[in-house]
Design an enzyme around this catalytic site. Structure first.
Site, PDB file in Angstrom:
ATOM      1  N   THR A  11       0.816  -1.214   0.000  1.00 58.49           N
ATOM      2  CA  THR A  11       0.000   0.000   0.000  1.00 58.49           C
ATOM      3  C   THR A  11       0.848   1.260   0.000  1.00 58.49           C
ATOM      4  O   THR A  11       0.495   2.261  -0.625  1.00 58.49           O
ATOM      5  CB  THR A  11      -0.937   0.014   1.226  1.00 58.49           C
ATOM      6  N   SER A  49       1.851  -7.838   0.103  1.00 61.97           N
ATOM      7  CA  SER A  49       2.390  -8.633   1.206  1.00 61.97           C
ATOM      8  C   SER A  49       1.712  -9.991   1.308  1.00 61.97           C
ATOM      9  O   SER A  49       2.285 -10.929   1.866  1.00 61.97           O
ATOM     10  CB  SER A  49       2.256  -7.872   2.529  1.00 61.97           C
ATOM     11  N   THR A  81       1.325  -4.238   4.642  1.00 57.17           N
ATOM     12  CA  THR A  81       1.153  -4.469   6.086  1.00 57.17           C
ATOM     13  C   THR A  81       0.513  -5.813   6.431  1.00 57.17           C
ATOM     14  O   THR A  81       0.588  -6.247   7.573  1.00 57.17           O
ATOM     15  CB  THR A  81       0.297  -3.349   6.708  1.00 57.17           C
TER      16      THR A  81
END
Length: 319
Positions: A11, A49, A81
């Protein structure tokens, strides 16, 4: 002296269908010029991720080690994240250097009002080049809080304050551009061996979270497909009574680690005696996961299996 910055997408770098390069990402970060250390950028791979692998992160650790050998004072990795708590713990197990290894990301991408990426990057870089952050292993820096990798968790799907350490809180803060370390946890022994991709592939570990009225069907034949199992039990480490013998049979065939699904606290060892309780399960051969949450326990068990390290001794550090 320099900070080695490795970018992995996520992000923090997302703009529509594209991803910013490390140079583009850092161009939007005020304060880096005043850091006092050059930032040397290596774009590793633009990947979410959710698609990161343990093998890829070990490649990043190897590249980071080479950067430290070449004189870098610390390392920063930017990534998505979603799996950051797991990648940070993986790094913490294998990072052998005193130089800080800092992971960060963002919850709001650069196209949104108030993106948190720039502030997280500059804070992470400050920590990476701070003498106060040496010998702390892998760290997660978010919202100017410094978290130890073995305790940090992502706790909210959208909040910029998502990363917390439920059992202890942050070990430090970045205040007025200064790195303030408030607590220095003892650095635990990491995994000693070297895990190759083929070894990781050959040592898959399942994670099974207990639910009310659980039928246990997904545990059937698990020993034929996996080399280890992490159980996320109820509360302090409990499972339905009917599943206790099933887990005992699995523990006779492969390592089975008992953890809590609650998100904070440790399992206990000597409180409850009924079938399916922690005393019963530990007597059946399950391994005490202590304060480790199920996700980190799975990372550790897979690394230990891949390196043939002592599983019991490694988990005893977290009890």
């Amino acid at each position: 002296m320099s900070v080695a910055l490795f970018t992995l997408g996520g992000t923090i770098a997302m703009v529509g269908d594209g991803r910013l390069t490390g140079a583009e990402l850092t161009a939007a970060v005020p304060g880096l010029a005043e850091l006092g250390h050059a930032v040397e950028i290596q774009d590793v791979e633009k990947v979410s991720s959710a698609n990161l692998t343990m093998a890829k992160m070990l490649e990043v650790v190897d590249a980071a080690s080479k950067a430290v050998a070449a004189g870098a004072t610390g390392v920063v990795v930017t990534q998505g994240t979603d799996s950051l708590e797991e990648t940070a713990f993986l790094v913490d197990q294998v990072w052998p250097h005193p130089q800080p290894f800092v992971l960060t990301g963002a919850m709001r991408n650069p196209t949104l009002a108030g993106p948190d990426g720039p502030a997280n990057i500059v804070a992470a870089c400050r920590v990476a080049c701070s003498p106060a952050a040496r010998d702390l292993g892998a760290l997660v820096v978010f919202k100017e809080e410094i978290h130890a990798a073995r305790w940090v968790r992502k706790t909210h799907s959208t909040s910029t304050a998502t990363f917390v350490s439920p059992n202890v809180g942050p070990i430090g803060h970045v205040v007025e551009d200064q790195v303030r370390i408030l607590a220095r946890p003892v650095r635990l022994d990491g995994v000693q061996g070297s895990a190759e991709p083929a070894d990781l592939d050959a040592n898959q570990v399942a994670l099974y979270s207990m639910t009310m009225d659980d039928d246990g069907l997904l545990l059937k034949n698990l020993a034929e497909t996996h080399r280890g199992l992490v159980v996320a039990g109820f509360g302090v480490g409990h499972v339905p009574e009917k599943l206790a013998p099933v887990l005992g049979e699995l523990a006779a065939a492969m390592p089975v680690v008992l953890t809590s699904r609650t998100g904070a606290g440790s399992i206990v060892r000597n409180t409850y005696t009924s079938a399916g309780s922690e005393i019963d399960l530990l007597q059946r051969g399950l391994i005490d996961g202590g304060f480790l949450d199920p996700y980190k326990a799975r990372v550790l068990l897979r690394l230990l299996l891949a390196t043939d390290d002592d599983i019991t001794a490694a988990f005893a550090q977290y009890q």
